[in-house]
Design an enzyme around this catalytic site. Sequence first.
Site, PDB file in Angstrom:
ATOM      1  N   LYS A 167     -24.999 -21.598  13.873  1.00  0.00           N
ATOM      2  CA  LYS A 167     -25.684 -22.280  12.766  1.00  0.00           C
ATOM      3  C   LYS A 167     -27.098 -22.597  13.232  1.00  0.00           C
ATOM      4  O   LYS A 167     -27.303 -23.112  14.339  1.00  0.00           O
ATOM      5  CB  LYS A 167     -24.900 -23.543  12.427  1.00  0.00           C
ATOM      6  N   LYS A 169     -30.643 -24.595  12.335  1.00  0.00           N
ATOM      7  CA  LYS A 169     -31.148 -25.682  11.521  1.00  0.00           C
ATOM      8  C   LYS A 169     -32.530 -25.302  10.985  1.00  0.00           C
ATOM      9  O   LYS A 169     -33.379 -24.800  11.726  1.00  0.00           O
ATOM     10  CB  LYS A 169     -31.243 -26.968  12.337  1.00  0.00           C
ATOM     11  N   ASP A 198     -28.644 -24.230   7.948  1.00  0.00           N
ATOM     12  CA  ASP A 198     -28.456 -25.543   7.325  1.00  0.00           C
ATOM     13  C   ASP A 198     -29.837 -26.147   7.114  1.00  0.00           C
ATOM     14  O   ASP A 198     -30.562 -26.429   8.075  1.00  0.00           O
ATOM     15  CB  ASP A 198     -27.613 -26.435   8.249  1.00  0.00           C
ATOM     16  N   GLU A 224     -26.196 -23.462   3.977  1.00  0.00           N
ATOM     17  CA  GLU A 224     -25.662 -24.828   3.880  1.00  0.00           C
ATOM     18  C   GLU A 224     -26.729 -25.748   3.303  1.00  0.00           C
ATOM     19  O   GLU A 224     -27.841 -25.846   3.831  1.00  0.00           O
ATOM     20  CB  GLU A 224     -25.226 -25.297   5.276  1.00  0.00           C
ATOM     21  N   ASP A 249     -22.936 -29.831   1.716  1.00  0.00           N
ATOM     22  CA  ASP A 249     -22.696 -30.846   2.756  1.00  0.00           C
ATOM     23  C   ASP A 249     -23.135 -32.210   2.217  1.00  0.00           C
ATOM     24  O   ASP A 249     -22.314 -32.988   1.734  1.00  0.00           O
ATOM     25  CB  ASP A 249     -23.435 -30.456   4.048  1.00  0.00           C
ATOM     26  N   LYS A 273     -16.926 -33.543   6.720  1.00  0.00           N
ATOM     27  CA  LYS A 273     -17.139 -34.364   7.913  1.00  0.00           C
ATOM     28  C   LYS A 273     -16.263 -35.592   7.702  1.00  0.00           C
ATOM     29  O   LYS A 273     -16.471 -36.327   6.730  1.00  0.00           O
ATOM     30  CB  LYS A 273     -18.599 -34.808   8.020  1.00  0.00           C
ATOM     31  N   GLU A 327     -17.076 -26.541  12.977  1.00  0.00           N
ATOM     32  CA  GLU A 327     -18.239 -26.590  13.882  1.00  0.00           C
ATOM     33  C   GLU A 327     -18.050 -27.808  14.801  1.00  0.00           C
ATOM     34  O   GLU A 327     -19.006 -28.524  15.093  1.00  0.00           O
ATOM     35  CB  GLU A 327     -19.543 -26.690  13.076  1.00  0.00           C
TER      36      GLU A 327
HETATM   37  C1  MUC Z   1     -25.217 -31.340   9.457  1.00  0.00           C
HETATM   38  O1  MUC Z   1     -25.958 -31.611   8.545  1.00  0.00           O
HETATM   39  O2  MUC Z   1     -24.425 -30.437   9.278  1.00  0.00           O
HETATM   40  C2  MUC Z   1     -23.982 -30.713  12.342  1.00  0.00           C
HETATM   41  C3  MUC Z   1     -24.370 -29.848  13.312  1.00  0.00           C
HETATM   42  C4  MUC Z   1     -25.754 -29.950  13.417  1.00  0.00           C
HETATM   43  O3  MUC Z   1     -26.508 -29.367  14.145  1.00  0.00           O
HETATM   44  O4  MUC Z   1     -26.194 -30.834  12.491  1.00  0.00           O
HETATM   45  C5  MUC Z   1     -25.100 -31.504  11.978  1.00  0.00           C
HETATM   46  C6  MUC Z   1     -25.270 -32.169  10.705  1.00  0.00           C
HETATM   47 MG    MG Z   2     -25.157 -29.938   7.225  1.00  0.00          MG
END
Ligand code: MUC
Ligand code: MG
Length: 373
Positions: A167, A169, A198, A224, A249, A273, A327
């Site tokens: 993943k 960011k 994400d 995401e 999310d 989560k 994750e």
């Molecule tokens: C999220 O927003 O998913 C989970 C893994 C990561 O790197 O950020 C988180 C939060």
């Molecule tokens: Mg997220």
Amino acid sequence: MSDLTIDRIETRILDVPLIRPHGFATYTATAQPILLVSVHLAGGVVGFGEGVVPGGAWWGGENAETMKVMVDGELSQATLGRDVTELAGIAQDWNRSVANMRFAKAALEIALFDAWARALDVPLAHLLGGQFRNELDCVWALGVLPLDEAIAEVNERREAMGTRAFKLKMGSGDPAVDSVRIAELIANTDDDLSYRIDVNARWDRLTALRYLPKLRDAGVELFEQPTPADDVETLRELTARVGVPVMADESVCSPADALRVVRAQAADVIAIKTTKLGGLLESKKTAAIAEAGGLACHGATSLEGPFGTAASLHFAASTPAVTFGTELFGPLLLKENYVQEEIRYQGGKVLVPQGPGTGLTPDWDKIDFFTRK
Ligand code: MUC
Ligand code: MG
């Protein structure tokens, strides 16, 4: 059976350094603050839960300090002296004195569940419907990293843990520059790896419509939360238009949110989560709504430490609706853990710890060392 009365609730904030800075959309973490909650039953059994948000208050408005205030105050008042077997009623009563604050409620709820399971000498999953799997697929999140460091980390994780799904960011930098960086990463690593992004809700509709197709063409396989949490309509439009599965999310922080997303068919996958949802009971409800609506569930993380991660694993291992892997790699991002066992990661999977409760035993020397003074 030992006395199951909830006798004492203790909290402490741990500051646990990370193996490297973890860059989110609007915040870079170098350590993870974790509220460790210990629930003591009158018979002597102790259960553990963790109050964790991804780095700080930027994600959902709570942080370790606010969680400590809520758990030490109103939430404890509504809990102490009651029998842990009343858990569902206790958790419902919390809402009379404390609105929202789901991360704080999750920390206490999970500690109560853990204590109850340990008192019964059964794995936590047995209180959640029963454990029907021992391992789950596990994605690794890279954070926001320069290209060369990202390539090195992908190769290193693949070698060390057999990880094939990553993943990335986004949402912190210029989307044009970031999209090129991600396309280059995908082009410069092996073809059998899978990538998702994400955006943590940071793009507006037009930015998403402009860059998601480019990322799709570069090989990104899941988007995401590209756009703001409350804008379910735009999420629905993206899900219908971009041709790559979308995961909700930030848009799903309660079962009612899940129902909204299901009704609008605004996503293909819901990130569960256990922290943001307020605990295991609310996570179960959310999963049931997603399943009834034909959406997949993903075992997501707030980058919990070992106890929180293990609790989320017991949730995922007892919930068939979690069909989209996990994750739950949080403990690996910590420089050191504070339990006597290790959660095991191998072949791209994470193994569910076995034993009573979460299956983990605290290492008090390390916990004392990380405790904020
Ligand atoms: C999220 O927003 O998913 C989970 C893994 C990561 O790197 O950020 C988180 C939060
Ligand atoms: Mg997220």
